[in-house]
Design a protein around this motif. Structure first.
Motif, PDB file in Angstrom:
ATOM      1  N   GLU A 215       0.832  -1.207   0.000  1.00 57.28           N
ATOM      2  CA  GLU A 215       0.000   0.000   0.000  1.00 57.28           C
ATOM      3  C   GLU A 215       0.863   1.253   0.000  1.00 57.28           C
ATOM      4  OE1 GLU A 215      -4.074   1.510   2.217  1.00 57.28           O
ATOM      5  OE2 GLU A 215      -2.700   0.203   3.310  1.00 57.28           O
ATOM      6  N   LEU A 216       1.913   1.243   0.826  1.00 59.86           N
ATOM      7  CA  LEU A 216       2.801   2.394   0.889  1.00 59.86           C
ATOM      8  C   LEU A 216       3.471   2.638  -0.460  1.00 59.86           C
ATOM      9  CD1 LEU A 216       4.556   4.577   2.203  1.00 59.86           C
ATOM     10  CD2 LEU A 216       6.066   2.754   3.039  1.00 59.86           C
ATOM     11  N   LEU A 217       4.061   1.612  -1.053  1.00 57.02           N
ATOM     12  CA  LEU A 217       4.760   1.793  -2.321  1.00 57.02           C
ATOM     13  C   LEU A 217       3.804   2.156  -3.452  1.00 57.02           C
ATOM     14  CD1 LEU A 217       7.422  -1.062  -2.171  1.00 57.02           C
ATOM     15  CD2 LEU A 217       7.737   1.378  -1.735  1.00 57.02           C
ATOM     16  N   THR A 221       3.929   5.489  -5.707  1.00 53.24           N
ATOM     17  CA  THR A 221       3.913   5.404  -7.165  1.00 53.24           C
ATOM     18  C   THR A 221       2.958   6.421  -7.768  1.00 53.24           C
ATOM     19  OG1 THR A 221       4.419   3.049  -7.040  1.00 53.24           O
ATOM     20  CG2 THR A 221       3.526   3.841  -9.111  1.00 53.24           C
ATOM     21  N   GLN A 222       1.909   6.768  -7.047  1.00 51.86           N
ATOM     22  CA  GLN A 222       0.897   7.679  -7.561  1.00 51.86           C
ATOM     23  C   GLN A 222       1.328   9.143  -7.542  1.00 51.86           C
ATOM     24  OE1 GLN A 222      -2.506   6.721  -5.140  1.00 51.86           O
ATOM     25  NE2 GLN A 222      -2.749   4.685  -6.041  1.00 51.86           N
ATOM     26  N   VAL A 223       2.502   9.432  -6.981  1.00 52.03           N
ATOM     27  CA  VAL A 223       3.020  10.793  -7.030  1.00 52.03           C
ATOM     28  C   VAL A 223       3.323  11.150  -8.483  1.00 52.03           C
ATOM     29  CG1 VAL A 223       4.921  12.284  -6.317  1.00 52.03           C
ATOM     30  CG2 VAL A 223       3.955  10.640  -4.695  1.00 52.03           C
ATOM     31  N   PRO A 224       2.783  12.246  -8.999  1.00 47.36           N
ATOM     32  CA  PRO A 224       2.926  12.538 -10.428  1.00 47.36           C
ATOM     33  C   PRO A 224       4.365  12.721 -10.884  1.00 47.36           C
ATOM     34  CG  PRO A 224       1.175  13.874  -9.461  1.00 47.36           C
ATOM     35  CD  PRO A 224       1.900  13.220  -8.328  1.00 47.36           C
ATOM     36  N   GLY A 225       5.194  13.373 -10.065  1.00 45.13           N
ATOM     37  CA  GLY A 225       6.553  13.704 -10.487  1.00 45.13           C
ATOM     38  C   GLY A 225       7.447  12.487 -10.615  1.00 45.13           C
TER      39      GLY A 225
END
Length: 333
Positions: A215-217, A221-225
């Motif tokens: 869940e953390l990773l 991963t969903q961070v746009p940059g």
């Protein structure tokens, strides 16, 4: 200043006294009690009475560190936002130095160093800012930083409701939202070494925390940059999760989780080996070496051998990799 509080009766006075002793005027202190079962709330109420208009006390049913910080952010009114864990404390000029740097540079985030100390005050480690783009990622705890509150509010950045790592998701999202980040060359945040923290006690054994790690990773991963610093941080985070959480696992368990997490790294990072070996400046030489060597072992298909050696060393002789701070003080169920 948002202070999440849970069962901190023995340390909360030192924490609050350090905020109230700041040389910067007008510091708002928001304490959120997460349904403490000791005398924490009574102590907070006393400070609220003695410092009306400056200390505010909120309460909630037990929800954990992330939700507690979110509650404090919801009611914060200042231009800038900072976090202080209830067992830590600050040097008197910490906030003033951060404030002056933000005002002088127009930055959205200022990052500082820290001192890690034992309960008796003995300094275990002192870390000053390192020149380089990676330094803001080198410690992803939300403390030791001051944020422009509008940046956080306008981008709707909050702490996610996950078992651990919510602080890293918050910090990485903030760093992704701005390139106006500066540093102050001081170690004015004092981080108390707590043997009973979540990372030191509960977060061992990869099978036990498989879903929280995924869940953390996934959230990261969903961070746009996809900056070089972000990609290096993602690799480093996966490796240190393996090394820290898997320090009590047999070799076959370690290898199974290694394959799963490295597959996620390969899906997220472009050229992970290159990024690991030629990481951005700003992390310590020791950690950069660990990340590079681990990825080289992985690429050479020697992880099975590494896992057997790691298991043979045993948890009593393995390095603790305690930079992954268990700041979450929620109740164990």
């Amino acid at each position: 200043m948002v202070v999440p509080v849970y069962n901190a009766a023995d340390v909360i006075e030192r924490c609050l006294d350090s905020v109230l002793a700041q040389t910067l005027d007008g510091v708002e202190v928001i304490c959120v009690d997460d349904e403490s079962s000791d005398d924490s709330l009574e102590i907070l109420r006393r400070y609220e009475r003695e410092h009306p208009g400056q200390v505010r006390v909120l309460t909630q049913t037990n929800q954990g560190q992330g939700a507690t910080r979110n509650r404090g952010m919801d009611v914060a009114r200042g231009t800038y936002l900072a976090f202080l864990d209830n067992d830590d404390y600050l040097d008197p000029d910490f906030l003033e130095r951060c404030y002056r740097q933000l005002e002088d540079t127009g930055a959205d985030v200022v990052c500082c160093g820290y001192r890690r100390v034992e309960p008796d005050g003995r300094v275990l480690q002192e870390r000053l800012p390192v020149d380089g783009p990676f330094f803001p990622y080198s410690l992803v705890a939300p403390w030791s930083k001051v944020y422009r509150r509008a940046l956080v509010a306008d981008n709707q950045i909050t702490f996610p409701a996950i078992v651990f790592g919510e602080d890293s998701v918050f910090t990485v999202r903030v760093l992704d939202a701005t390139d106006k980040v500066t540093v102050v060359a001081c170690a004015g945040y004092v981080w108390l070494n707590t043997p009973t923290s979540t990372s030191n006690v509960l977060m061992t054994g990869l099978d036990n925390v498989r879903e929280p790690v995924r869940e953390l990773l996934t959230l990261l991963t969903q961070v746009p940059g996809r900056s070089p610093s972000y990609e290096y941080y993602y690799i480093k985070n996966a490796i240190f999760l393996l090394l820290h959480l898997g320090r009590v696992d047999p070799a076959e368990v370690f290898v199974r989780h290694h394959r799963e997490l490295m597959a996620q790294v390969a899906d997220t990072v472009r050229h992970p080996l290159r990024r690991a070996v030629f990481g951005p400046r700003g992390d310590t030489w020791t950690i950069r070496t660990i990340v590079a060597v681990y990825m080289l072992v992985h690429r050479a298909h020697l992880t099975g051998l590494f896992a057997r050696v790691y298991a043979w060393l045993g948890p009593g002789r393995r390095p603790g990799f305690q930079h992954l701070r268990g700041a979450d003080r929620r109740r164990a169920s």
